[in-house]
Design a protein around this motif. Structure first.
Motif, PDB file in Angstrom:
ATOM      1  N   TRP A   1       0.911  -1.067  -0.229  1.00 41.84           N
ATOM      2  CA  TRP A   1      -0.079  -0.121  -0.015  1.00 41.84           C
ATOM      3  C   TRP A   1       0.760   1.227   0.071  1.00 41.84           C
ATOM      4  N   ASN A   2       1.919   1.149   0.770  1.00 46.33           N
ATOM      5  CA  ASN A   2       2.845   2.331   0.905  1.00 46.33           C
ATOM      6  C   ASN A   2       3.539   2.415  -0.701  1.00 46.33           C
ATOM      7  N   ALA A   3       3.940   1.735  -1.148  1.00 48.65           N
ATOM      8  CA  ALA A   3       4.279   1.717  -2.783  1.00 48.65           C
ATOM      9  C   ALA A   3       3.494   2.501  -3.627  1.00 48.65           C
ATOM     10  N   TYR A   4       2.061   1.885  -3.314  1.00 50.41           N
ATOM     11  CA  TYR A   4       1.119   2.540  -4.102  1.00 50.41           C
ATOM     12  C   TYR A   4       0.699   4.056  -3.961  1.00 50.41           C
ATOM     13  N   SER A   5       0.703   4.263  -2.434  1.00 48.36           N
ATOM     14  CA  SER A   5       0.610   5.670  -1.991  1.00 48.36           C
ATOM     15  C   SER A   5       1.858   6.386  -2.457  1.00 48.36           C
ATOM     16  N   PHE A   6       2.963   5.989  -2.625  1.00 51.22           N
ATOM     17  CA  PHE A   6       4.239   6.831  -2.782  1.00 51.22           C
ATOM     18  C   PHE A   6       4.087   7.190  -4.440  1.00 51.22           C
ATOM     19  N   LEU A   7       3.593   6.303  -5.324  1.00 52.25           N
ATOM     20  CA  LEU A   7       3.176   6.806  -6.711  1.00 52.25           C
ATOM     21  C   LEU A   7       2.261   7.616  -6.943  1.00 52.25           C
ATOM     22  N   VAL A   8       1.160   7.373  -6.408  1.00 49.25           N
ATOM     23  CA  VAL A   8      -0.184   8.240  -6.285  1.00 49.25           C
ATOM     24  C   VAL A   8       0.327   9.560  -5.891  1.00 49.25           C
ATOM     25  N   THR A   9       0.844   9.810  -4.684  1.00 52.10           N
ATOM     26  CA  THR A   9       1.262  11.201  -4.146  1.00 52.10           C
ATOM     27  C   THR A   9       1.989  11.860  -5.145  1.00 52.10           C
ATOM     28  N   TYR A  10       3.294  11.332  -5.629  1.00 56.01           N
ATOM     29  CA  TYR A  10       4.072  11.958  -6.360  1.00 56.01           C
ATOM     30  C   TYR A  10       3.567  12.303  -7.743  1.00 56.01           C
ATOM     31  N   ALA A  11       2.802  11.201  -8.446  1.00 52.45           N
ATOM     32  CA  ALA A  11       2.176  11.495  -9.625  1.00 52.45           C
ATOM     33  C   ALA A  11       1.347  12.618  -9.630  1.00 52.45           C
TER      34      ALA A  11
ATOM     35  N   TRP B   1      14.301  -1.838  -1.993  1.00 48.94           N
ATOM     36  CA  TRP B   1      15.228  -1.684  -3.060  1.00 48.94           C
ATOM     37  C   TRP B   1      14.860  -0.634  -4.220  1.00 48.94           C
ATOM     38  N   TYR B   2      13.762  -0.959  -5.045  1.00 47.33           N
ATOM     39  CA  TYR B   2      13.587  -0.376  -6.110  1.00 47.33           C
ATOM     40  C   TYR B   2      13.225   1.377  -5.714  1.00 47.33           C
ATOM     41  N   ILE B   3      12.152   1.381  -4.934  1.00 45.25           N
ATOM     42  CA  ILE B   3      11.707   2.557  -4.416  1.00 45.25           C
ATOM     43  C   ILE B   3      12.626   3.442  -3.561  1.00 45.25           C
ATOM     44  N   ARG B   4      13.348   2.624  -2.726  1.00 40.79           N
ATOM     45  CA  ARG B   4      14.165   3.600  -1.735  1.00 40.79           C
ATOM     46  C   ARG B   4      15.494   4.064  -2.668  1.00 40.79           C
ATOM     47  N   ARG B   5      15.828   3.122  -3.745  1.00 36.84           N
ATOM     48  CA  ARG B   5      17.142   3.597  -4.561  1.00 36.84           C
ATOM     49  C   ARG B   5      16.649   4.522  -5.597  1.00 36.84           C
ATOM     50  N   SER B   6      15.359   4.815  -6.017  1.00 35.74           N
ATOM     51  CA  SER B   6      14.809   5.362  -6.937  1.00 35.74           C
ATOM     52  C   SER B   6      14.167   7.002  -6.455  1.00 35.74           C
ATOM     53  N   ARG B   7      14.136   6.996  -5.348  1.00 37.49           N
ATOM     54  CA  ARG B   7      13.406   8.174  -4.840  1.00 37.49           C
ATOM     55  C   ARG B   7      13.870   9.512  -5.386  1.00 37.49           C
TER      56      ARG B   7
ATOM     57  N   ASP C   1      15.214   0.022 -13.155  1.00 39.92           N
ATOM     58  CA  ASP C   1      14.005  -0.084 -13.734  1.00 39.92           C
ATOM     59  C   ASP C   1      13.978  -1.637 -14.455  1.00 39.92           C
ATOM     60  N   ARG C   2      14.989  -1.735 -15.363  1.00 39.90           N
ATOM     61  CA  ARG C   2      15.270  -3.126 -16.001  1.00 39.90           C
ATOM     62  C   ARG C   2      15.230  -4.170 -14.787  1.00 39.90           C
ATOM     63  N   TRP C   3      15.869  -4.265 -13.769  1.00 34.61           N
ATOM     64  CA  TRP C   3      15.886  -4.969 -12.672  1.00 34.61           C
ATOM     65  C   TRP C   3      14.468  -5.429 -12.178  1.00 34.61           C
ATOM     66  N   ILE C   4      13.763  -4.471 -11.808  1.00 33.76           N
ATOM     67  CA  ILE C   4      12.431  -4.697 -11.151  1.00 33.76           C
ATOM     68  C   ILE C   4      11.525  -5.423 -12.092  1.00 33.76           C
ATOM     69  N   LEU C   5      11.505  -4.894 -13.299  1.00 34.51           N
ATOM     70  CA  LEU C   5      10.579  -5.523 -14.277  1.00 34.51           C
ATOM     71  C   LEU C   5      11.048  -7.131 -14.578  1.00 34.51           C
ATOM     72  N   SER C   6      12.177  -7.216 -14.756  1.00 36.64           N
ATOM     73  CA  SER C   6      12.879  -8.626 -14.813  1.00 36.64           C
ATOM     74  C   SER C   6      12.528  -9.310 -13.657  1.00 36.64           C
ATOM     75  N   THR C   7      12.592  -8.998 -12.385  1.00 38.37           N
ATOM     76  CA  THR C   7      12.226  -9.754 -11.319  1.00 38.37           C
ATOM     77  C   THR C   7      10.938  -9.910 -11.155  1.00 38.37           C
TER      78      THR C   7
END
Length: 172
Positions: free
Chosen positions: A7-17, A79-85, A39-45
């Protein structure tokens, strides 16, 4: 342990978008191949996880089907969101920021589809808020995703696993 980080990942996207006025691409638009390694890593994963969940469900091993989802949500948030902030926080609206939005949006939509049989209500809520015109109205009306729809990079996944291991050891 699983639902709040998701939910926090979703909220992060919605807030910044909303702050940036970003709108998702039209339904059916493929996420462009990003030069960004995260980006490539999270999609591959996500593609690998899709295959693992499908295989476990086909074997009627529902407990095993949930395990990759739990690990993936941890990878997504820690990993993805923290390092992409910083990519989301940039004041200029550049292509890298757009790719970060597109990637996170695509990942969250696919995650809703994969997780729908296990957590139907939160999957539905997130999906309905992220879906674009042209997508089914409900996550439960969409086709269940199959592996192979996203670009796999097994070497990148292995490289990131080593990084996660080293950083994990350093925290202990």
């Amino acid at each position: 342990h699983l639902l709040i980080p998701w939910w926090n990942a979703y909220s992060f996207l919605v807030t910044y978008a909303n702050v940036d006025g970003w709108t998702p691409p039209a339904a059916g638009a493929r996420v462009p191949v990003s030069p960004n390694l995260l980006d490539r890593w999270i999609l591959s994963t996500l593609d690998r996880v899709t295959g693992e969940v499908v295989a476990a469900m086909d074997a009627y091993d529902l407990q095993q089907a949930v395990r990759p989802l739990v690990q993936f949500i941890d990878d997504l948030t820690n990993w993805y969101i923290r390092r992409s902030r910083r990519r989301f926080w940039k004041s200029e609206d550049d292509a890298d920021k757009t790719r970060a939005y597109e990637t996170l949006h695509a990942v969250l939509l696919r995650l809703c589809q994969i997780a729908a049989p296990f957590v139907p209500f939160i999957s539905e809520e997130i999906y309905r808020n992220l879906r674009t015109a042209g997508l089914p109205e409900s996550v439960h009306l969409s086709d269940y995703p199959l592996p192979g729809g996203l670009a796999r990079d097994e070497a990148l996944e292995a490289q990131m696993a080593k990084v996660q291991e080293v950083v994990g050891l350093a925290r202990q």
